[in-house]
Scaffold this motif. Structure first.
Motif, PDB file in Angstrom:
ATOM      1  N   ALA A   7       0.848  -1.195   0.000  1.00 54.76           N
ATOM      2  CA  ALA A   7       0.000   0.000   0.000  1.00 54.76           C
ATOM      3  C   ALA A   7       0.878   1.236   0.000  1.00 54.76           C
ATOM      4  CB  ALA A   7      -0.915  -0.010   1.217  1.00 54.76           C
ATOM      5  N   THR A   8       0.734   2.058  -1.032  1.00 53.84           N
ATOM      6  CA  THR A   8       1.510   3.293  -1.088  1.00 53.84           C
ATOM      7  C   THR A   8       0.613   4.510  -0.882  1.00 53.84           C
ATOM      8  OG1 THR A   8       1.310   3.320  -3.486  1.00 53.84           O
ATOM      9  CG2 THR A   8       3.304   2.328  -2.556  1.00 53.84           C
ATOM     10  N   GLU A   9      -0.679   4.312  -1.026  1.00 55.11           N
ATOM     11  CA  GLU A   9      -1.621   5.395  -0.764  1.00 55.11           C
ATOM     12  C   GLU A   9      -2.941   4.776  -0.345  1.00 55.11           C
ATOM     13  OE1 GLU A   9      -3.343   6.668  -4.958  1.00 55.11           O
ATOM     14  OE2 GLU A   9      -1.167   6.926  -4.861  1.00 55.11           O
ATOM     15  N   MET A  10      -3.812   5.567   0.221  1.00 56.52           N
ATOM     16  CA  MET A  10      -5.055   5.057   0.785  1.00 56.52           C
ATOM     17  C   MET A  10      -6.066   4.620  -0.274  1.00 56.52           C
ATOM     18  SD  MET A  10      -4.527   4.922   3.958  1.00 56.52           S
ATOM     19  CE  MET A  10      -6.152   4.606   4.580  1.00 56.52           C
ATOM     20  N   THR A  11      -5.811   4.831  -1.546  1.00 59.72           N
ATOM     21  CA  THR A  11      -6.765   4.452  -2.586  1.00 59.72           C
ATOM     22  C   THR A  11      -6.597   2.992  -3.008  1.00 59.72           C
ATOM     23  OG1 THR A  11      -5.283   5.258  -4.301  1.00 59.72           O
ATOM     24  CG2 THR A  11      -6.952   6.797  -3.467  1.00 59.72           C
ATOM     25  N   CYS A  12      -5.627   2.276  -2.443  1.00 55.45           N
ATOM     26  CA  CYS A  12      -5.428   0.868  -2.793  1.00 55.45           C
ATOM     27  C   CYS A  12      -6.641   0.062  -2.359  1.00 55.45           C
ATOM     28  CB  CYS A  12      -4.184   0.322  -2.107  1.00 55.45           C
ATOM     29  SG  CYS A  12      -2.666   1.052  -2.692  1.00 55.45           S
ATOM     30  N   GLN A  13      -6.996  -0.929  -3.167  1.00 56.41           N
ATOM     31  CA  GLN A  13      -8.100  -1.802  -2.826  1.00 56.41           C
ATOM     32  C   GLN A  13      -7.593  -3.227  -2.761  1.00 56.41           C
ATOM     33  OE1 GLN A  13     -11.451  -1.277  -5.373  1.00 56.41           O
ATOM     34  NE2 GLN A  13     -11.672   0.882  -4.885  1.00 56.41           N
ATOM     35  N   PHE A  14      -8.051  -3.954  -1.766  1.00 55.45           N
ATOM     36  CA  PHE A  14      -7.641  -5.332  -1.566  1.00 55.45           C
ATOM     37  C   PHE A  14      -8.875  -6.195  -1.363  1.00 55.45           C
ATOM     38  CE2 PHE A  14      -4.247  -2.621   0.046  1.00 55.45           C
ATOM     39  CZ  PHE A  14      -3.171  -3.100  -0.667  1.00 55.45           C
ATOM     40  N   ASP A  15      -8.767  -7.450  -1.717  1.00 52.14           N
ATOM     41  CA  ASP A  15      -9.827  -8.407  -1.432  1.00 52.14           C
ATOM     42  C   ASP A  15      -9.788  -8.830   0.031  1.00 52.14           C
ATOM     43  OD1 ASP A  15     -10.748  -8.659  -4.169  1.00 52.14           O
ATOM     44  OD2 ASP A  15      -8.870  -9.735  -4.541  1.00 52.14           O
ATOM     45  N   THR A  16      -8.582  -8.899   0.571  1.00 52.52           N
ATOM     46  CA  THR A  16      -8.383  -9.381   1.942  1.00 52.52           C
ATOM     47  C   THR A  16      -7.269  -8.594   2.600  1.00 52.52           C
ATOM     48  OG1 THR A  16      -8.949 -11.619   1.196  1.00 52.52           O
ATOM     49  CG2 THR A  16      -7.868 -11.425   3.338  1.00 52.52           C
ATOM     50  N   VAL A  17      -7.465  -8.275   3.866  1.00 55.71           N
ATOM     51  CA  VAL A  17      -6.416  -7.690   4.682  1.00 55.71           C
ATOM     52  C   VAL A  17      -6.076  -8.709   5.764  1.00 55.71           C
ATOM     53  CG1 VAL A  17      -5.770  -5.831   6.261  1.00 55.71           C
ATOM     54  CG2 VAL A  17      -7.201  -5.337   4.261  1.00 55.71           C
ATOM     55  N   VAL A  18      -4.817  -9.110   5.803  1.00 55.88           N
ATOM     56  CA  VAL A  18      -4.340 -10.050   6.820  1.00 55.88           C
ATOM     57  C   VAL A  18      -3.583  -9.232   7.855  1.00 55.88           C
ATOM     58  CG1 VAL A  18      -2.870 -12.042   7.288  1.00 55.88           C
ATOM     59  CG2 VAL A  18      -4.186 -11.941   5.157  1.00 55.88           C
ATOM     60  N   ILE A  19      -4.012  -9.341   9.100  1.00 56.46           N
ATOM     61  CA  ILE A  19      -3.370  -8.598  10.181  1.00 56.46           C
ATOM     62  C   ILE A  19      -2.460  -9.547  10.937  1.00 56.46           C
ATOM     63  CG2 ILE A  19      -3.735  -7.274  12.288  1.00 56.46           C
ATOM     64  CD1 ILE A  19      -6.473  -6.477  11.078  1.00 56.46           C
ATOM     65  N   GLY A  20      -1.181  -9.253  10.906  1.00 59.28           N
ATOM     66  CA  GLY A  20      -0.184 -10.080  11.583  1.00 59.28           C
ATOM     67  C   GLY A  20       0.731 -10.730  10.580  1.00 59.28           C
ATOM     68  N   GLY A  21       2.012 -10.397  10.648  1.00 58.15           N
ATOM     69  CA  GLY A  21       2.989 -10.895   9.689  1.00 58.15           C
ATOM     70  C   GLY A  21       3.866 -11.997  10.240  1.00 58.15           C
ATOM     71  N   GLY A  22       3.300 -12.852  11.070  1.00 64.25           N
ATOM     72  CA  GLY A  22       4.032 -14.014  11.560  1.00 64.25           C
ATOM     73  C   GLY A  22       3.795 -15.204  10.652  1.00 64.25           C
ATOM     74  N   ILE A  23       4.092 -16.395  11.145  1.00 69.07           N
ATOM     75  CA  ILE A  23       3.975 -17.597  10.309  1.00 69.07           C
ATOM     76  C   ILE A  23       2.546 -17.819   9.825  1.00 69.07           C
ATOM     77  CG2 ILE A  23       3.751 -19.170  12.274  1.00 69.07           C
ATOM     78  CD1 ILE A  23       5.344 -21.236  10.551  1.00 69.07           C
ATOM     79  N   VAL A  24       1.558 -17.568  10.657  1.00 71.78           N
ATOM     80  CA  VAL A  24       0.167 -17.781  10.262  1.00 71.78           C
ATOM     81  C   VAL A  24      -0.264 -16.720   9.249  1.00 71.78           C
ATOM     82  CG1 VAL A  24      -2.214 -17.878  11.077  1.00 71.78           C
ATOM     83  CG2 VAL A  24      -0.402 -18.955  12.418  1.00 71.78           C
ATOM     84  N   GLY A  25      -0.004 -15.459   9.560  1.00 69.15           N
ATOM     85  CA  GLY A  25      -0.420 -14.375   8.664  1.00 69.15           C
ATOM     86  C   GLY A  25       0.261 -14.418   7.308  1.00 69.15           C
ATOM     87  N   THR A  26       1.577 -14.648   7.304  1.00 72.14           N
ATOM     88  CA  THR A  26       2.283 -14.676   6.020  1.00 72.14           C
ATOM     89  C   THR A  26       1.874 -15.877   5.181  1.00 72.14           C
ATOM     90  OG1 THR A  26       4.196 -15.739   7.065  1.00 72.14           O
ATOM     91  CG2 THR A  26       4.286 -13.335   6.781  1.00 72.14           C
ATOM     92  N   THR A  27       1.632 -17.010   5.829  1.00 70.97           N
ATOM     93  CA  THR A  27       1.174 -18.190   5.095  1.00 70.97           C
ATOM     94  C   THR A  27      -0.212 -17.950   4.518  1.00 70.97           C
ATOM     95  OG1 THR A  27       2.506 -19.625   6.515  1.00 70.97           O
ATOM     96  CG2 THR A  27       0.782 -20.689   5.230  1.00 70.97           C
ATOM     97  N   ALA A  28      -1.109 -17.375   5.315  1.00 65.56           N
ATOM     98  CA  ALA A  28      -2.458 -17.065   4.816  1.00 65.56           C
ATOM     99  C   ALA A  28      -2.381 -16.094   3.641  1.00 65.56           C
ATOM    100  CB  ALA A  28      -3.314 -16.491   5.943  1.00 65.56           C
ATOM    101  N   ALA A  29      -1.572 -15.048   3.779  1.00 63.48           N
ATOM    102  CA  ALA A  29      -1.435 -14.061   2.702  1.00 63.48           C
ATOM    103  C   ALA A  29      -0.862 -14.705   1.441  1.00 63.48           C
ATOM    104  CB  ALA A  29      -0.553 -12.904   3.168  1.00 63.48           C
ATOM    105  N   TYR A  30       0.114 -15.565   1.602  1.00 64.10           N
ATOM    106  CA  TYR A  30       0.730 -16.243   0.460  1.00 64.10           C
ATOM    107  C   TYR A  30      -0.309 -17.060  -0.314  1.00 64.10           C
ATOM    108  CZ  TYR A  30       3.318 -19.793  -2.125  1.00 64.10           C
ATOM    109  OH  TYR A  30       3.768 -20.636  -3.104  1.00 64.10           O
ATOM    110  N   TYR A  31      -1.086 -17.883   0.408  1.00 66.10           N
ATOM    111  CA  TYR A  31      -2.049 -18.740  -0.283  1.00 66.10           C
ATOM    112  C   TYR A  31      -3.210 -17.940  -0.866  1.00 66.10           C
ATOM    113  CZ  TYR A  31       0.407 -22.997   0.743  1.00 66.10           C
ATOM    114  OH  TYR A  31       1.352 -23.981   0.769  1.00 66.10           O
ATOM    115  N   LEU A  32      -3.604 -16.859  -0.223  1.00 72.33           N
ATOM    116  CA  LEU A  32      -4.635 -15.998  -0.813  1.00 72.33           C
ATOM    117  C   LEU A  32      -4.117 -15.355  -2.104  1.00 72.33           C
ATOM    118  CD1 LEU A  32      -5.956 -14.375   2.465  1.00 72.33           C
ATOM    119  CD2 LEU A  32      -7.352 -15.686   0.827  1.00 72.33           C
ATOM    120  N   ALA A  33      -2.888 -14.848  -2.069  1.00 72.82           N
ATOM    121  CA  ALA A  33      -2.300 -14.250  -3.273  1.00 72.82           C
ATOM    122  C   ALA A  33      -2.134 -15.299  -4.373  1.00 72.82           C
ATOM    123  CB  ALA A  33      -0.959 -13.605  -2.936  1.00 72.82           C
TER     124      ALA A  33
END
Length: 131
Positions: A7-33
Motif C-alpha cells: 500500500a503506497t496510498e489510501m486508494t489501494c483496494q484489496f480483497d483481503t487484509v491479513v493482520i499479523g505478519g508471523g507464520i500464520v499471517g504470512t502463510t495465509a497471505a501467500y495462499y490468498l495471493a
C-alpha cells in the motif's frame, strides 16, 4: 510466486487484509495471493519479527478444543511443505511439547484430553512418577 500488495496510498483496494505478519499471517497471505486475491499484509513491526520470532511454538495440536484439531492438522501439513514449495527456508521446525502438571485441575484436563488425542491419532502420553 505471487506478489503481495504494497500500500503506497489510501486508494489501494484489496480483497483481503491479513493482520499479523508471523507464520500464520504470512502463510495465509501467500495462499490468498496464490489464489489470485489482492492481499494486504499488515504488521506493526518487521515481518516475522514480532511474536513468531520469539514465541514458544504455539503451533500445536495438544490440549486444543476438538473442533480446532482438524484445522491444526491441515496447517501442520502446509507448514511441513512450505519450504519446498517456496524453495526457501522459513526456519520452522516441528518439535514436541511437554507440559508440567502442577495441580489436580491440570491433571484432570490432561486425562480428559487423552481420548480426544487417540481419536485424532495424536501421539500423547501422560507421564507420572510411576512411569
Amino acid at each position: 510466486m505471487p506478489q503481495l500488495g504494497r500500500a503506497t496510498e489510501m486508494t489501494c483496494q484489496f480483497d483481503t487484509v491479513v493482520i499479523g505478519g508471523g507464520i500464520v499471517g504470512t502463510t495465509a497471505a501467500y495462499y490468498l495471493a496464490k489464489a489470485g486475491k489482492r492481499v494486504a499484509l499488515v504488521e506493526k513491526g518487521r515481518i516475522n519479527g514480532e511474536q513468531s520470532s520469539r514465541n514458544w511454538g504455539a503451533i500445536r495440536t495438544q490440549g486444543r478444543h476438538p473442533s480446532e484439531i482438524p484445522m491444526m492438522l491441515d496447517c501442520l501439513q502446509i507448514w511441513r511443505g512450505i519450504e519446498a514449495e517456496l524453495n526457501e527456508s522459513v526456519d520452522w521446525r516441528q518439535q514436541g511439547q511437554m507440559r508440567v502438571i502442577y495441580d489436580r485441575g491440570m491433571r484432570d484436563r490432561a486425562e480428559a484430553f487423552m481420548p480426544i488425542a487417540r481419536e485424532f491419532g495424536l501421539t500423547t502420553q501422560l507421564l507420572t512418577r510411576a512411569k
